[in-house]
Design an enzyme around this catalytic site. Structure first.
Site, PDB file in Angstrom:
ATOM      1  N   GLY A 200       0.771  -1.247   0.000  1.00 44.23           N
ATOM      2  CA  GLY A 200       0.000   0.000   0.000  1.00 44.23           C
ATOM      3  C   GLY A 200       0.798   1.291   0.000  1.00 44.23           C
ATOM      4  O   GLY A 200       0.222   2.369  -0.089  1.00 44.23           O
ATOM      5  N   ASP A 201       2.128   1.209   0.105  1.00 42.08           N
ATOM      6  CA  ASP A 201       2.902   2.452   0.118  1.00 42.08           C
ATOM      7  C   ASP A 201       4.299   2.233  -0.463  1.00 42.08           C
ATOM      8  O   ASP A 201       5.298   2.648   0.116  1.00 42.08           O
ATOM      9  CB  ASP A 201       2.994   2.996   1.553  1.00 42.08           C
ATOM     10  CG  ASP A 201       3.479   4.453   1.596  1.00 42.08           C
ATOM     11  OD1 ASP A 201       3.427   5.133   0.550  1.00 42.08           O
ATOM     12  OD2 ASP A 201       3.920   4.909   2.667  1.00 42.08           O
ATOM     13  N   LEU A 202       4.349   1.568  -1.617  1.00 41.21           N
ATOM     14  CA  LEU A 202       5.652   1.326  -2.253  1.00 41.21           C
ATOM     15  C   LEU A 202       6.076   2.595  -2.987  1.00 41.21           C
ATOM     16  O   LEU A 202       6.047   2.675  -4.211  1.00 41.21           O
ATOM     17  CB  LEU A 202       5.578   0.117  -3.195  1.00 41.21           C
ATOM     18  CG  LEU A 202       5.422  -1.236  -2.469  1.00 41.21           C
ATOM     19  CD1 LEU A 202       5.114  -2.343  -3.460  1.00 41.21           C
ATOM     20  CD2 LEU A 202       6.679  -1.571  -1.664  1.00 41.21           C
ATOM     21  N   ASN A 203       6.453   3.598  -2.197  1.00 41.94           N
ATOM     22  CA  ASN A 203       6.827   4.877  -2.796  1.00 41.94           C
ATOM     23  C   ASN A 203       8.341   4.975  -2.948  1.00 41.94           C
ATOM     24  O   ASN A 203       9.087   4.065  -2.593  1.00 41.94           O
ATOM     25  CB  ASN A 203       6.241   6.048  -1.986  1.00 41.94           C
ATOM     26  CG  ASN A 203       6.916   6.214  -0.631  1.00 41.94           C
ATOM     27  OD1 ASN A 203       8.133   6.186  -0.505  1.00 41.94           O
ATOM     28  ND2 ASN A 203       6.106   6.391   0.405  1.00 41.94           N
TER      29      ASN A 203
ATOM     30  N   ASN B 193      10.418   4.318   0.125  1.00 44.14           N
ATOM     31  CA  ASN B 193      10.248   3.042   0.828  1.00 44.14           C
ATOM     32  C   ASN B 193      10.882   1.868   0.091  1.00 44.14           C
ATOM     33  O   ASN B 193      10.756   0.736   0.520  1.00 44.14           O
ATOM     34  CB  ASN B 193       8.760   2.747   1.058  1.00 44.14           C
ATOM     35  CG  ASN B 193       8.185   3.627   2.160  1.00 44.14           C
ATOM     36  OD1 ASN B 193       8.933   4.148   2.982  1.00 44.14           O
ATOM     37  ND2 ASN B 193       6.877   3.795   2.170  1.00 44.14           N
TER      38      ASN B 193
END
Length: 389
Positions: free
Chosen positions: A246-249, A252
Site C-alpha cells: 500500500g505504500d511502495l513509494n 520506501n
C-alpha cells in the site's frame, strides 16, 4: 511461528509526494526517549550491548540507528546494525494491527524478500510495551528492534527501465506470496474499512477537498472522484483481492547501488520499508500505487507505467477489467496524495514549504494524465509493456 507484536514506519519517507506515513499526529503523542534511555531499553529487553546510537529522522515515532557488538564467539568482531523503533502512543493502542504487520515482515524475510526482520526480546517476543509516567498519566509505547537494511532510496538515484521492471515484479511477488502463503489469526486486522489511504476509499476524499487552494485543483479532484465512483467502485467486487503493502513509494524502496556494473543504472532492490499501511485490497491497487510514485521521480513519467506494469504482469497478469481501471486508479492515488497533503498543510502550516514543493510535481503529472486522456496514456503504457513479451 511469530509470537507477540508494531507497525513499521520508514521515517525516511519525507521528501516527495505525501504518502500515508506523512500524516502527522499531535506532537504530544510522539515519544521523547533520550539516547541513554534508548540504550538501556535495548540492553534490558534484548540483552544486546550497544556500541553506537544515532537518532533517525521521524515524523510521529522515534527511531534510532544502533550498532551492536556481536556476541562472543564471533571472531570477526564485526558489529551488527539495527533500527530501534519506538511507536507513538496513538498507534501503540492498536497492538493487533502492529503485530500482524510485524509478522508479515518476518514471514516475507523468511521467504527471501529484502525486508527488515524483528529481533526477538529476551522473552522471545517481537515487540513489547514500554510504559512511562508522564505527569499523572501513564503512556504506553510499543517498541521493536529491526534489522537495518542498507541501500539508497529510489528518490536519491536515477532509475532506469530495468529497475522499474524489477520493482513492478517485486510488488507482484510480494502480494502473491502473501495471498497464497500467509496465514495468521490476526490477519483480520488488515481489513481496515475506511482507512483513508486504501485506494478503494478515493470517494472519501470529498470531505477533505475544501483544503484545496484553487478552483482548478478542485475541478480536477472532483472529476477524478466522480469518474472513480462511476467506473471503479462498481467493478471492485470483480477484482482479485490480496493484501497490499500500500505504500511502495520512492522513499520506501532501497536500491543497492554498489552491485551495479560501472556505467550501468541497473540497480537491484535491496530493501522494502514501511509496512504500516498494509491493508486488504486488490492486485491492481498495488501496481497503480507503484506507477504513481515512480512517475514522480522520473524524467520520462509517462513511460514509467509500461515498465512497472510489464514487471508486475510477469508474475500476476491483470485481467482486462483490472487493466481498464488502471488509469483511474493511478489518478486516484495522485488525488489521495494531493488532497491529503493540502489537508495536512491546514493542520500543520509549518510544513507548507516542504509539502508544496512536492505537491507541485504531483499536480503537474496528474494534469498531464487527464489532459492526454485515458486512451492515449494507456496506449503508451500497454505498448511499452508489450515490448517485454
Amino acid at each position: 511461528g511469530c509470537p507477540a507484536l508494531v507497525s513499521f514506519f520508514s521515517d525516511s519517507s519525507r521528501g516527495t509526494m505525501l504518502s500515508p506515513t506523512d500524516q502527522a499526529l499531535p506532537t504530544w503523542n510522539k515519544p521523547a526517549f533520550s539516547e541513554t534511555q534508548a540504550v538501556s531499553l535495548v540492553e534490558r529487553e534484548f540483552g544486546l550491548n550497544v556500541s553506537d546510537i544515532q537518532p533517525l529522522p521521524s515524523y510521529d515515532d522515534q527511531n534510532f540507528h544502533l550498532r551492536v557488538a556481536r556476541l562472543e564467539g564471533n571472531q570477526d568482531g564485526a558489529e551488527e546494525e539495527y533500527v530501534l523503533k519506538i511507536m507513538n502512543c496513538e498507534d501503540s493502542q492498536n497492538p493487533g494491527l502492529v503485530e500482524v504487520q510485524t509478522c508479515v515482515m518476518k514471514f516475507l524475510r523468511d521467504q527471501g524478500f529484502p525486508v527488515a526482520a524483528p529481533h526477538f526480546t529476551k522473552k522471545g517476543e517481537i515487540m513489547f510495551l514500554e510504559s512511562i509516567d508522564v505527569g499523572s498519566a501513564t503512556k504506553g509505547y510499543l517498541v521493536r528492534l529491526l534489522t537495518y537494511l542498507p541501500g539508497q532510496t529510489v528518490a536519491s538515484v536515477p532509475v532506469s527501465p530495468p529497475t522499474l521492471y524489477e520493482i513492478g515484479q517485486l510488488a507482484a511477488k510480494l502480494d502473491k506470496t502473501l495471498a497464497e502463503k500467509f496465514h495468521h489469526p490476526l490477519v483480520k486486522h488488515l481489513h481496515r474499512g475506511n482507512f483513508i489511504w486504501n485506494l478503494a476509499n478515493v470517494p472519501l476524499l470529498e470531505k477533505y477537498i475544501p483544503a484545496l487552494k484553487t478552483s482548478r485543483d478542485l475541478e480536477i479532484v472532483k472529476w477524478v472522484i466522480q469518474q472513480f465512483k462511476l467506473k471503479v467502485v462498481p467493478k471492485l467486487s470483480n477484482f482479485r483481492p490480496c493484501i497490499n503493502h500500500g505504500d511502495l513509494n520512492d522513499h520506501n524502496i532501497l536500491l543497492d547501488t554498489n552491485s551495479a556494473s560501472p556505467g550501468s543504472l541497473r540497480y537491484r532492490v535491496s530493501g522494502i520499508l514501511d509496512f504500516s499501511d498494509m491493508s486488504y485490497g486488490y492486485y491492481v491497487f498495488e501496481v497503480a500505487i507503484v506507477i504513481m510514485y515512480m512517475m514522480i521521480e522520473s524524467k520520462d513519467p509517462l513511460s514509467v507505467g509500461g515498465h512497472v506494469l510489464a514487471g508486475f504482469e510477469s508474475i500476476v497478469p491483470l485481467t482486462p477489467e483490472e487493466r481498464d481501471t488502471l488509469f483511474l486508479l493511478v489518478s486516484g492515488r495522485f488525488a489521495q496524495s494531493l488532497v491529503l497533503s493540502a489537508h495536512t498543510i491546514l493542520l500543520h502550516p509549518e510544513n507548507e514549504e516542504y509539502l508544496m514543493v512536492t505537491a507541485k510535481t504531483g499536480w503537474k503529472h496528474l494534469s498531464k494524465l487527464l489532459e492526454m486522456g485515458q486512451g492515449a496514456v494507456e496506449k503508451i503504457w500497454f505498448e511499452t509493456a508489450k515490448r517485454y513479451t
